[in-house]
Scaffold this active site. Structure first.
Site, PDB file in Angstrom:
ATOM      1  N   GLU A 277       0.982   0.448  -5.441  1.00 38.09           N
ATOM      2  CA  GLU A 277       0.728   1.348  -4.315  1.00 38.09           C
ATOM      3  C   GLU A 277      -0.234   2.463  -4.712  1.00 38.09           C
ATOM      4  OE1 GLU A 277       1.848   0.817  -1.121  1.00 38.09           O
ATOM      5  OE2 GLU A 277       2.367  -1.090  -2.073  1.00 38.09           O
ATOM      6  N   TRP A 280      -3.645   0.928  -4.621  1.00 33.23           N
ATOM      7  CA  TRP A 280      -4.136   0.833  -3.235  1.00 33.23           C
ATOM      8  C   TRP A 280      -4.725   2.171  -2.796  1.00 33.23           C
ATOM      9  CZ3 TRP A 280      -5.477  -2.674   0.189  1.00 33.23           C
ATOM     10  CH2 TRP A 280      -4.946  -3.961   0.120  1.00 33.23           C
ATOM     11  N   TRP A 309     -12.406  -3.063  23.722  1.00 30.32           N
ATOM     12  CA  TRP A 309     -10.945  -3.171  23.771  1.00 30.32           C
ATOM     13  C   TRP A 309     -10.444  -2.926  25.192  1.00 30.32           C
ATOM     14  CZ3 TRP A 309      -8.238  -4.209  19.205  1.00 30.32           C
ATOM     15  CH2 TRP A 309      -8.980  -4.130  18.021  1.00 30.32           C
ATOM     16  N   ASN A 344       6.635   2.812   5.478  1.00 26.77           N
ATOM     17  CA  ASN A 344       5.380   2.069   5.346  1.00 26.77           C
ATOM     18  C   ASN A 344       5.433   0.696   5.994  1.00 26.77           C
ATOM     19  OD1 ASN A 344       2.632   1.870   4.217  1.00 26.77           O
ATOM     20  ND2 ASN A 344       3.512   0.185   3.045  1.00 26.77           N
ATOM     21  N   TRP A 362      -7.883   0.304  17.498  1.00 28.53           N
ATOM     22  CA  TRP A 362      -7.164   0.837  16.335  1.00 28.53           C
ATOM     23  C   TRP A 362      -7.399   2.328  16.145  1.00 28.53           C
ATOM     24  CZ3 TRP A 362     -10.106   3.056  12.495  1.00 28.53           C
ATOM     25  CH2 TRP A 362     -11.466   2.713  12.450  1.00 28.53           C
ATOM     26  N   TRP A 385      -4.930   1.277   9.030  1.00 23.06           N
ATOM     27  CA  TRP A 385      -5.163   0.854  10.414  1.00 23.06           C
ATOM     28  C   TRP A 385      -6.179  -0.277  10.493  1.00 23.06           C
ATOM     29  CZ3 TRP A 385      -2.846   1.128  14.893  1.00 23.06           C
ATOM     30  CH2 TRP A 385      -1.790   2.052  15.023  1.00 23.06           C
TER      31      TRP A 385
END
Length: 467
Positions: A277, A280, A309, A344, A362, A385
């Site tokens: 993590e 990331w 969208w 998460n 998004w 996202w």
């Protein structure tokens, strides 16, 4: 006084490169001056939440006390926006004959523009890096470009740390000076007034002393096994502190290596899941560093930039309020709205639901999250996202659509999390709570809203839309 220390997104004295340099320049017992800008208008323009702003202010008050022990006084200056910050610094440097303004880098586009303007205006800005373990731009592929897939980045990042290590500066020692009166003044009259919204989160100093050691000792070994279950308190809870720079990521890795010395070559160990993590986080910060358009809410994958969208406002309102009719989604959104934080696993579930089931841009979700989260961080939020929406770097493929019912059955099997945030479903049997509409209709119960979309139909519509 010829050097000014500028605190930004690095509200700490522990492992702070700009502070370390500043202390070396001011020659021991000589008094020093630091500044922190409160720029509420700018913060709101960046969609910072009220709870995050309160969290920052509490840490600034704590920072002022810590700095006094280093013979540094912190001045809090209220400026509407970045341009006012530059104007203040320009005038201050001229007035006080400042030869150097010392600060730590911020990676976002507007912040970079402000720093470039400082230099253009003749402000002698010297910057360091405090927000990451391996310096941005050091982990590159064979062609000298940024990695666009996480796993190769992770391998290269681990190899770099094994070969080069990483800098860690420790915590500066207090100096013995007569500051008791000034300390009492800061104790009695905090520099900033706080609302109390973030009081459920302890200050970073307490986290370093209690929370981190306890997590490493008792929870990290089972982190990979338990982290996806929102009813369990199995995650570290460190993201708010990393988001405002109150805790150093290098300190976290240092302690981790002290406890697990072989972790950099043990990617199959249970404990590595947590280190993953942190990597990331490094990946997403590198992406923003290399691709500044991400700060402007552009799709990483350009082919999605022109997508139109549907953006149903009624659906978006229902999602924001936790009224979608999918209990796990609704409980997660209520957790966010009530606490300023979301587990998460649930962030992935609700993001997938918004972008795939409801076909809403998004960026609407990204903005709403930033406006609510105590740990709102542009790089991590944008990365997450765009991963969920399949528009980003190393994103999940567009045809992967999370089934919110199966996610609920798998990660909240007894409905403990759902019951906490949707008490109107508290009495339902475990097997019915994940999608209760047939059960409610059978028993003529109307205490929960209907599902706004059908999962199977929404999934097919999403696949057609993305194709």
């Amino acid at each position: 006084m010829s050097v000014l220390l500028w605190f930004r997104n690095d509200i700490r004295i522990h492992d702070n490169p700009a502070l370390d340099y500043f202390l070396a320049q001011k020659n021991g017992l000589l008094p020093g001056k630091a500044v922190f800008f409160v720029s509420e208008k700018q913060w709101l323009a960046h969609d910072w939440s009220a709870i995050k702003i309160d969290f920052i202010k509490r840490h600034v008050n704590a920072l002022a006390k810590q700095l006094l022990l280093l013979n540094i006084s912190l001045e809090v200056v209220h400026c509407d926006d970045f341009s006012e910050q530059v104007s203040f610094l320009q005038h201050y440097c001229q007035q006080h004959n400042i030869k150097e303004v010392v600060a730590n880098y911020e990676i976002e586009f507007n912040e970079n523009q402000r720093d470039q303007l400082c230099l253009a205006k003749g402000i002698p800005l010297r910057m360091f890096e405090s927000d990451i373990i391996v310096s941005k731009g050091k982990v590159l592929n064979k062609t000298g470009e940024m990695y666009k897939v996480f796993t190769p980045f992770k391998r290269a990042w681990l190899a770099y740390v094994r070969q080069h290590g990483f800098d860690y500066l420790g915590k500066p020692s207090a100096v013995k000076t007569e500051l008791l009166a000034e300390q009492k003044k800061v104790e009695l009259m905090p520099l900033l007034t706080c609302t109390g919204e973030s009081d459920a989160w302890p200050l970073a100093e307490q986290v370093e002393q209690q929370v981190i050691p306890e997590f490493y000792q008792n929870k990290v070994a089972s982190y990979g096994e338990k982290r996806d279950f929102p009813a369990l308190k199995a995650t570290s809870g460190l993201s708010p502190y990393l988001a405002i720079g109150a805790i150093s990521p290098r300190y976290l890795l240092l302690l981790f290596l002290q406890r697990f010395p072989d972790i950099l070559v043990a990617s199959d160990s249970p404990e590595f899941t947590w280190l993953n993590e942190l990597i990331w986080r490094e990946f997403y910060r590198n992406l923003v560093f290399h691709q500044q358009d991400l700060s402007k809410h552009q799709c990483f994958n350009p082919k999605y930039q022109t997508v139109i969208w549907p953006n149903n406002h009624g659906y978006f309102k229902a999602w924001c309020e936790g009224n979608t009719g999918y209990p796990l989604v609704d409980a997660a959104m209520r957790q966010l709205n009530q606490t300023g934080w979301m587990h998460n696993r649930l962030r992935m579930v609700v993001a997938s639901f918004l972008t795939k089931h409801l076909l809403i841009d998004w960026r609407w979700g990204e903005k709403y999250f930033m406006q609510q989260l105590i740990d709102g961080d542009l790089a991590a939020n944008n990365g997450g996202w765009q991963w969920a929406a399949s528009t980003g770097c190393d994103a999940q493929p567009y045809f992967r659509v999370f089934n919110p019912i199966r996610q609920s059955e798998r990660f909240d099997p007894k409905g403990q999390f759902i019951r906490k945030y949707i008490p109107e479903l508290a009495q339902l049997p475990d097997k019915e709570i994940h999608f209760p509409h047939a059960y409610l209709a059978k028993h003529n119960l109307k205490n929960y809203w209907p599902a706004i979309v059908d999962h199977k139909q929404a999934r097919l519509a999403a696949l057609d839309f993305y194709r």
